[in-house]
Enzyme design. Structure first.
Site, mmCIF file in Angstrom:
data_model
loop_
_atom_site.group_PDB
_atom_site.id
_atom_site.type_symbol
_atom_site.label_atom_id
_atom_site.label_comp_id
_atom_site.label_asym_id
_atom_site.label_seq_id
_atom_site.Cartn_x
_atom_site.Cartn_y
_atom_site.Cartn_z
ATOM 1 N N ASP A 255 52.070 4.644 19.405
ATOM 2 C CA ASP A 255 52.920 5.672 19.930
ATOM 3 C C ASP A 255 52.796 6.048 21.511
ATOM 4 O O ASP A 255 52.371 6.740 21.896
ATOM 5 C CB ASP A 255 52.864 7.150 19.394
ATOM 6 N N HIS B 111 53.900 9.325 25.700
ATOM 7 C CA HIS B 111 54.453 9.848 24.310
ATOM 8 C C HIS B 111 54.898 11.189 24.697
ATOM 9 O O HIS B 111 54.500 12.219 25.520
ATOM 10 C CB HIS B 111 53.644 9.557 23.206
ATOM 11 N N HIS C 201 52.868 -0.287 12.626
ATOM 12 C CA HIS C 201 53.719 0.856 12.935
ATOM 13 C C HIS C 201 55.115 0.529 13.043
ATOM 14 O O HIS C 201 56.048 0.851 13.814
ATOM 15 C CB HIS C 201 53.177 1.380 14.139
ATOM 16 N N HIS D 237 47.547 11.420 17.976
ATOM 17 C CA HIS D 237 48.308 12.478 18.547
ATOM 18 C C HIS D 237 48.746 13.229 16.957
ATOM 19 O O HIS D 237 48.379 13.023 15.832
ATOM 20 C CB HIS D 237 49.535 12.274 18.903
ATOM 21 N N ASP E 271 53.425 11.432 10.890
ATOM 22 C CA ASP E 271 53.189 9.955 10.251
ATOM 23 C C ASP E 271 51.610 9.478 10.790
ATOM 24 O O ASP E 271 51.097 8.524 10.335
ATOM 25 C CB ASP E 271 54.161 9.054 10.788
ATOM 26 N N HIS E 272 51.076 10.375 11.693
ATOM 27 C CA HIS E 272 49.607 9.863 12.134
ATOM 28 C C HIS E 272 48.760 10.866 11.672
ATOM 29 O O HIS E 272 47.438 10.672 11.956
ATOM 30 C CB HIS E 272 49.594 10.003 13.734
ATOM 31 N N HIS F 205 51.832 13.917 15.432
ATOM 32 C CA HIS F 205 52.981 13.693 14.643
ATOM 33 C C HIS F 205 52.890 13.324 13.335
ATOM 34 O O HIS F 205 51.620 12.720 12.999
ATOM 35 C CB HIS F 205 53.836 12.408 15.480
#
Length: 315
Positions: A200, A137, A258, A63, A67-68, A65
């Site tokens: 997530d 999510h 994570h 996805h 941090d990904h 976000h």
């Protein structure tokens, strides 16, 4: 070196810490490199891990976000700078295509044509050996599974009994029969290996489907169960839930990652303890730059000696 292993590049969640970088995971799989969720700093972590841009054949984003995915610009530009010549397939949620294009072209550089885009949508989608399933999510997120097809193991004693030898063995494998003898009479199923990558998400059916029977499960364990309400609110799993998934799905080796920035290395035993309430298999609390081999294949029926249980050799 194992031809199938996980190279952990980062293990933190939303905020990197002194000891944990943002996400980043490279699955080495028979000469192919699947780079999952390259967060900020992934390019540098690859250098520390001895991984180059030429080791990347797939970029899979769960996805959008930060941090990904905030490592995508550096990875793309490094692929271009190092003149990677092989195809690189980018898999990501179709709903985030605008974000992908911003990341893909985040700065001025001499571009590359080797990257092809494969947006996924719907509840289930697939691109080559990669199966994607929609998770739960706040933004659309997908989990991934790399699955080797079911194969066949030839049985020498059966071949000999039917007088099949030399070039006829190859013909039997290609065509399915030789002189009226079928492939099924001279072989047995050989399960394909599999790895699942779950980030997530709240618990949902797709988590269990992705993890079902896998040799290696890489799964978020953002919180301990004392923060279960927070985990559910923000769409994350606890270590307790990760253990439940692993036990229910029959996972062989479980990798937790994570982690929220609130936890340090001293908290790892607490994560393992929660997992152990459900799962008695192998557990690896991931740390940056560690390598985790994919477990050896399960023995087929003919490989189990009389009187020996067919158990997982990795346990």
């Amino acid at each position: 070196m194992s031809s199938r292993e996980l190279v952990v590049l980062g293990t933190s969640s939303a905020v990197p810490t002194r000891h944990r970088n943002h996400n980043g995971y490279l699955l080495r799989w028979d000469g192919q490199g699947f780079l999952f969720d390259p967060g900020e700093g992934t390019q540098r972590q690859m250098t520390y891990a001895g991984v180059s841009a030429n080791d990347v054949h797939w970029i899979c984003l769960t996805h959008f976000h930060g941090d990904h995915c905030l490592g995508v610009p550096g990875i793309v530009q490094r692929i271009a700078r190092d003149k990677v010549r092989h195809p690189v397939r980018a898999v990501f949620p179709a709903s985030g295509e605008t974000y992908w294009r911003r990341l893909r072209h985040a700065a001025a550089f001499a571009d590359t044509a080797v990257i092809s885009e494969h947006p996924v949508s719907g509840d289930v989608s697939s691109v080559g050996p990669v199966i994607a399933r929609r998770l739960s999510h706040p933004v659309e997120s997908y989990g991934y599974r790399v699955q080797e097809p079911l194969g066949r193991r030839m049985l020498p004693e059966k071949l000999a009994a039917h007088g099949i030898r030399g070039p006829e063995v190859g013909e039997l494998q290609r065509t399915g029969s030789v002189r009226g003898v079928t492939l099924a009479e001279c072989s047995e199923p050989k399960p394909g290996q599999s790895v699942a990558f779950v980030m997530d998400t709240r618990l949902c059916d797709s988590v269990f489907e992705l993890a079902n029977g896998v040799d290696l499960l890489v799964i978020e364990a953002t919180f301990l169960s004392s923060e279960a309400a927070l985990a559910k609110e923000y769409g994350h799993l606890t270590a307790l839930e990760a253990g439940l998934v692993a036990a229910d799905a029959g996972v062989r080796r479980l990798v937790l990652t994570h982690f929220s920035e609130r936890y340090g290395f001293d908290d790892e035993p607490a994560f393992v303890e929660e997992v152990r309430r459900h799962f008695d298999g192998e557990v690896v609390p991931a740390r940056d730059l560690t390598r985790v081999p994919v477990p050896k294949r399960r023995p087929t029926a003919s490989q189990v000696r009389p009187g020996q249980a067919s158990q997982d050799p990795a346990k």
